[in-house]
Design a protein around this motif. Structure first.
Motif, PDB file in Angstrom:
ATOM      1  N   TYR A  53       0.783  -1.296   0.135  1.00 44.33           N
ATOM      2  CA  TYR A  53       0.018  -0.001   0.058  1.00 44.33           C
ATOM      3  C   TYR A  53       0.913   1.465  -0.131  1.00 44.33           C
ATOM      4  O   TYR A  53       2.046   1.169   0.653  1.00 44.33           O
ATOM      5  CB  TYR A  53      -1.022   0.014   1.276  1.00 44.33           C
ATOM      6  CG  TYR A  53      -1.886  -1.362   1.411  1.00 44.33           C
ATOM      7  CD1 TYR A  53      -3.301  -0.874   0.759  1.00 44.33           C
ATOM      8  CD2 TYR A  53      -1.713  -2.211   1.886  1.00 44.33           C
ATOM      9  CE1 TYR A  53      -3.990  -1.868   0.775  1.00 44.33           C
ATOM     10  CE2 TYR A  53      -2.634  -3.571   1.877  1.00 44.33           C
ATOM     11  CZ  TYR A  53      -3.688  -2.916   1.439  1.00 44.33           C
ATOM     12  OH  TYR A  53      -4.623  -4.072   1.455  1.00 44.33           O
ATOM     13  N   GLU A 108     -12.039   1.370   3.144  1.00 42.46           N
ATOM     14  CA  GLU A 108     -10.771   0.665   2.534  1.00 42.46           C
ATOM     15  C   GLU A 108      -9.517   1.507   2.544  1.00 42.46           C
ATOM     16  O   GLU A 108      -8.430   1.390   2.915  1.00 42.46           O
ATOM     17  CB  GLU A 108     -10.947   0.122   0.938  1.00 42.46           C
ATOM     18  CG  GLU A 108     -11.297  -1.231   0.859  1.00 42.46           C
ATOM     19  CD  GLU A 108     -11.281  -1.543  -0.501  1.00 42.46           C
ATOM     20  OE1 GLU A 108     -10.733  -2.763  -0.677  1.00 42.46           O
ATOM     21  OE2 GLU A 108     -11.828  -0.956  -1.379  1.00 42.46           O
ATOM     22  N   ALA A 112      -6.317   1.516   4.933  1.00 42.45           N
ATOM     23  CA  ALA A 112      -4.797   1.290   4.506  1.00 42.45           C
ATOM     24  C   ALA A 112      -3.879   2.596   4.804  1.00 42.45           C
ATOM     25  O   ALA A 112      -2.775   2.470   5.215  1.00 42.45           O
ATOM     26  CB  ALA A 112      -4.873   1.544   2.953  1.00 42.45           C
ATOM     27  N   GLU A 143      -3.403   0.138  -3.830  1.00 44.87           N
ATOM     28  CA  GLU A 143      -2.987  -1.176  -3.267  1.00 44.87           C
ATOM     29  C   GLU A 143      -2.370  -1.904  -4.332  1.00 44.87           C
ATOM     30  O   GLU A 143      -2.963  -1.824  -5.708  1.00 44.87           O
ATOM     31  CB  GLU A 143      -4.240  -1.851  -2.967  1.00 44.87           C
ATOM     32  CG  GLU A 143      -4.233  -3.315  -2.336  1.00 44.87           C
ATOM     33  CD  GLU A 143      -5.391  -4.058  -2.615  1.00 44.87           C
ATOM     34  OE1 GLU A 143      -6.145  -3.982  -1.461  1.00 44.87           O
ATOM     35  OE2 GLU A 143      -6.044  -4.578  -3.371  1.00 44.87           O
TER      36      GLU A 143
END
Length: 158
Positions: A53, A108, A112, A143
């Motif tokens: 990431y 998400e 991250a 990602e």
């Protein structure tokens, strides 16, 4: 599909590769750049759950490349010691190939950036949260799902 390493003795184990990816603080991302030229850029990253990431601005060369072709490579150099008297370098590095995905889902993205921030500022939960709350709307999170990974070290380190 992916090439085998020629010098198999220098191949790193999966455990060593994982250690290097967790320990490293910067790597070089390569994307399909403008006019067919490769574009490689150093950046900070985190390795988590077998994925890479990183964060960046919402526009720019690397995002244009990812949107053009999501296949990328990423390299982390763990050791690079020039040994002049032996005309060699004692090196250890990892390279991976994968597909980059720009995270769109707010949860998400938040997860991250929290993982990334924890790596670089592990002892300041309150400061991390404040910085994330302030900066998350303006940042892009990417990602990399790994398709192939290998590591290599100088024969002298084997």
């Amino acid at each position: 599909m992916f090439r085998e390493m020629r010098r198999k003795k220098q191949n790193l184990s999966n455990d060593k590769i994982t250690d290097i990816l967790h320990r490293g603080t910067s790597g070089v991302l390569a994307v399909f750049g403008d006019d067919g030229y490769p574009y490689a850029v150093p950046l900070s990253y985190v390795y988590h759950d077998s994925k890479i990431y990183f964060h960046c601005a919402k526009t720019g060369h690397k995002l244009d490349g990812i949107k053009r072709n999501n296949k990328v490579s990423f390299c982390v150099i763990d050791q690079d010691q020039v040994v002049p008297e032996k005309y060699t370098t004692y090196f250890r590095s990892v390279i991976l190939f994968g597909k980059a995905r720009i995270l769109e889902d707010k949860m998400e993205k938040r997860e991250a950036i929290e993982i990334l921030a924890k790596k670089y500022s592990p002892d300041d939960l309150q400061g991390r949260q404040k910085e994330i709350d302030k900066g998350l709307p303006a940042v892009c999170l990417v990602e990399i799902q790994i398709d192939h990974i290998s590591g290599k070290e100088a024969i002298e380190l084997v």
